[in-house]
Design a protein around this motif. Structure first.
Motif: not given
Length: 202
Positions: A110-134
């Motif tokens: 996935m292109n990160i530039k296209r992926l990042q805006p989805l975090y603002d629109l979908h909290l579950s995707l943001l949650h996964v991003n935080l889980q990956l960071y953890q």
């Protein structure tokens, strides 16, 4: 967007149940399946990261070069793990790490530039991003713990007890690079543990 996702998404759905099927379909619409041959890189030293990926099959190593040009491995990526260097992408700086396939692999890229805006629109995707960071922080902390052990024997024993998958799946050469020791020293430690286990059983 009511179409059937490829079978490998079932594993990702189990690993990240917070993400809905519709959201996986959204991710699928911006992703491409790529085949990477053993030895080829997903991200090369000195290149700015622009892509991330889920590993569908195969294994990867995240590695750096020390001052003498020797490779040292920071961690491994297995099936369903995430490949990325967010620091390189966010700071727009050349990557200090290389992400390389250690066997033939298939990834969902996935292109990160296209992926990042989805975090603002979908909290579950943001949650996964935080889980990956953890997960990344935990892996880094565990690696530091391993390197705090003075002998190759202690480092290898820790892997044997806590991360048997690495022992089972990764070559001795790459394990040595992960444990920051020589292949010879690691081989001696491995034989010593085998002897100890044999004597214990006798």
């Amino acid at each position: 967007m009511g179409y059937e996702l490829p079978a490998f998404y079932e594993r990702l759905m189990k690993k990240y149940p917070v993400v809905s099927q519709a959201e996986w379909q959204l991710l699928d619409s911006i992703a491409t399946v790529k085949h990477i041959k053993k030895g080829d890189t997903f991200l090369r030293y000195g290149k700015i990261a622009r892509y991330s990926a889920f590993v569908i099959s195969g294994m990867f190593k995240f590695s750096i070069l020390d001052d003498e040009g020797n490779e040292k491995i920071l961690r491994f990526g297995f099936a369903d793990d995430f490949l990325a260097n967010c620091e390189s992408y966010n700071k727009r700086v050349p990557s200090a790490i290389s992400i390389t396939a250690i066997e033939d692999a298939v990834i969902l890229k996935m292109n990160i530039k296209r992926l990042q805006p989805l975090y603002d629109l979908h909290l579950s995707l943001l949650h996964v991003n935080l889980q990956l960071y953890q997960e990344l922080l935990e892996q880094q902390a565990e690696h530091q713990q391993i390197l705090s052990f003075k002998s190759p024997l202690q480092r290898y024993r820790f892997l044997l007890e806590r991360r048997p998958a690495i022992i089972q799946k990764i070559s001795l050469t790459n394990i040595a690079r992960y444990l920051y020791t020589s292949r010879e020293a690691l081989s001696r430690a491995r034989l010593l543990l085998i002897d100890q286990a044999r004597n214990f059983c006798d």
